[in-house]
Design an enzyme around this catalytic site. Structure first.
Site, PDB file in Angstrom:
ATOM      1  N   GLY A   1       5.303   2.903  -0.311  1.00 42.65           N
ATOM      2  CA  GLY A   1       5.971   3.767  -1.292  1.00 42.65           C
ATOM      3  C   GLY A   1       5.280   3.622  -2.484  1.00 42.65           C
TER       4      GLY A   1
ATOM      5  N   GLU B   1       3.591   5.888 -11.203  1.00 43.83           N
ATOM      6  CA  GLU B   1       4.720   6.312 -10.360  1.00 43.83           C
ATOM      7  C   GLU B   1       6.202   5.866 -10.830  1.00 43.83           C
ATOM      8  OE1 GLU B   1       3.486   6.834  -5.943  1.00 43.83           O
ATOM      9  OE2 GLU B   1       2.366   5.288  -7.169  1.00 43.83           O
TER      10      GLU B   1
ATOM     11  N   SER C   1       0.947  -1.219   0.063  1.00 44.12           N
ATOM     12  CA  SER C   1      -0.256  -0.057   0.087  1.00 44.12           C
ATOM     13  C   SER C   1       0.807   1.167   0.031  1.00 44.12           C
ATOM     14  CB  SER C   1      -1.121  -0.037   1.310  1.00 44.12           C
ATOM     15  OG  SER C   1      -0.079   0.267   2.385  1.00 44.12           O
ATOM     16  N   LYS C   2       0.229   2.551  -0.065  1.00 41.40           N
ATOM     17  CA  LYS C   2       0.879   3.644  -0.157  1.00 41.40           C
ATOM     18  C   LYS C   2       2.072   3.640   0.633  1.00 41.40           C
ATOM     19  CE  LYS C   2      -0.252   6.004  -3.653  1.00 41.40           C
ATOM     20  NZ  LYS C   2       0.788   5.840  -4.505  1.00 41.40           N
ATOM     21  N   ARG C   3       1.938   3.355   2.163  1.00 42.56           N
ATOM     22  CA  ARG C   3       2.603   3.529   2.994  1.00 42.56           C
ATOM     23  C   ARG C   3       3.943   2.911   2.779  1.00 42.56           C
ATOM     24  NH1 ARG C   3       2.971  -0.641   7.018  1.00 42.56           N
ATOM     25  NH2 ARG C   3       1.058  -1.940   6.445  1.00 42.56           N
TER      26      ARG C   3
END
Ligand code: GLU
Length: 482
Positions: A252, A258, A248-250
């Site tokens: 990276g 991206e 998940s986003k946390r």
């Protein structure tokens, strides 16, 4: 799986993204597996945008999804012929079909109208964790009051899924809610629209993330209630971060956009994503998209979560950069700099010029991002540096100036201005001057490139050409005179 390339194997698969944000790499991996499966079997690959949850739509997500697919070379086959060729299907444009099926379900007694108020639903959810089937026997008609259509799950028994990856999975019907199939605004829920479209589009295999496994008994029950043969299902393993929790986003970057922006090549990304939950033989790593199409099978998809190893992606990217042809490397850089000018060379260089210099730096690149700082000087009229940087360790300005002037003579006299001749001449000169080769090369490097860390010096001078090289060295000598 049977069927070979070029045969009409009856394979029809689809990617069914909900446009609710930046697409996660898991969704793109799902797209890739669908595509590889279809392309290896002469099948059809469809993209269907599941945009019926209007409250959760995020603007730009469809464009990002399609852009990522196109960038990776994942092409799809059919569309409704609206919005240009190869537009995907949009569920929001197919509402009538879902409404008709919802009605059919009500008529068959497999679904019912429910007008429970949101407050009541919230209360029963709090008390029992679900819906209490309050309206199941009330026989409400359309138009009695604003109502939804709920599917009537069997009260007992089990729904059994024969999953192509996970094997037999059984679900207790009594534990599955009478879920909403059609909302009061006439929009279907995911469950209804998904089943209706998989049927309408003749989907043979459903490959989707494991998080959809709990939805499958609902889907199978809808198929059953309508007397429709369900497709085969394959639930793909989750993508995990190093700490074994869902990526998940946390952790990276989680979207292909991206990674594209960070300078990864699409061929590296495809190869890497293919290995996230699938392997050919447990050891082969490097495979092109064409090879993958030939060898991809569901039998080799694993059940357990797939670890997203960013270091491996970086390694793979470096590998693809090193083995790219000069043309491919130059084109990838041009495309990258055009899409992300802030990290690139501006104005964009001519392809011909880039073809000559890009190979000089490939060994020093892990991503496309690494190229512009090393190559930018080739495309500038003046290089920039502090005069003080010209003198190398152990040398003063006068000695450096002397060395540069002697280098001018040596290079001017060369018959051929190529890397080997340049190297020979400069090494000999360093010996004559009684200085270290590194001291001489360092000064010339700064003079010619403005950089301390630059592409290999002799190839750089060759690529700059005699005139530009000599004038840069002359300028440096002049600066040291002041
Ligand atoms: N719309 C669902 C998603 O966004 C599709 C799940 C499926 O493939 O059935 O993932």
């Amino acid at each position: 799986m049977t069927g070979g390339v070029g045969m009409d194997s009856g394979v029809r698969v689809r990617l069914a993204p909900s446009p609710t944000g930046s697409p996660h790499v898991g969704m793109i991996r799902t797209a890739l597996y669908n595509w590889l499966f279809a392309r290896g079997r002469g099948g059809t690959f469809i993209v269907r945008i599941e945009d019926t949850d209007q409250a959760r739509l995020v603007e730009g997500s469809v464009e990002e999804m399609l852009g990522s697919l196109r960038w990776l070379g994942i092409d799809w086959d059919e569309g409704p012929d609206i919005g240009g060729p190869n537009a995907p299907y949009y569920q929001s444009e197919r509402l009538e079909g879902y409404r008709r099926v919802a009605e059919a379900l009500v008529e068959r007694g497999a679904a019912y109208r429910c007008d429970c108020a949101p407050e009541r639903l919230a209360e029963v959810r709090k008390a029992s964790g679900g819906y209490d089937r309050h309206c199941r026997e009330r026989g409400l008609m359309e138009g009695d009051s604003p109502s939804v259509v709920r599917f009537a799950m069997p009260l007992d028994g089990r729904t059994v899924l024969d999953d192509l990856i996970r094997g037999t999975v059984a679900f207790e019907n009594g534990l599955v809610d009478d879920f909403v199939a059609l909302k009061s605004d006439g929009f279907p829920t995911y469950h209804l629209a998904n089943v209706v479209d998989d049927r309408a589009m003749g989907i043979s295999h459903v490959f989707r993330g494991e998080e959809w496994l709990p939805s499958s008994p609902r889907h199978l029950q809808i198929y059953d209630a309508l007397g429709w043969e369900p497709p085969r299902f394959a639930h793909l393993p989750q993508i995990l971060a190093q700490d074994r929790s869902k990526l998940s986003k946390r952790h990276g970057a989680t979207s292909v956009r991206e990674y594209r922006e960070m300078g990864y090549l699409p061929e590296a990304m495809v190869n890497f994503l293919a290995l996230l939950g699938w392997s050919l033989d447990g050891k082969t790593e490097v495979m092109s998209a064409d090879e993958l199409k030939r060898v991809f099978t569901l039998e080799r998809v694993s059940r357990s979560g797939a670890m997203f190893d960013a270091k491996k992606l970086e390694w793979m990217n470096g590998h693809y950069i090193r083995q790219a042809s000069h043309e491919r490397l130059a084109d990838a850089l041009l495309e990258y700099w055009e899409a992300f000018p802030q990290g690139g060379v501006s104005p964009l260089p001519e392809r011909e010029a880039l073809l000559r210099v890009a190979p000089l730096v490939r060994e020093r690149m892990k991503t496309l991002q690494d190229a512009a700082p090393l190559l930018g000087f080739f495309f500038q009229d003046e290089v920039e540096y502090d005069t003080a940087e010209l003198a190398q360790k152990g040398m003063d300005a006068a000695g450096t100036r002397e060395a540069l002037i002697r280098a001018l003579d040596a290079l001017e006299g060369l018959e051929a201005f190529d890397g080997d001749s340049i190297e020979g001449a400069l090494r000999a000169l360093a010996g004559e001057l009684g200085i270290k080769a590194g001291q001489l090369f360092g000064s010339i490097r700064v003079a010619a490139t403005g950089l301390r860390v630059a592409p290999p010096l002799f190839g750089t001078l060759e690529a700059l050409g005699r005139e530009r090289s000599l004038s840069a060295i002359q300028k440096a000598a002049d600066r040291l005179a002041g």
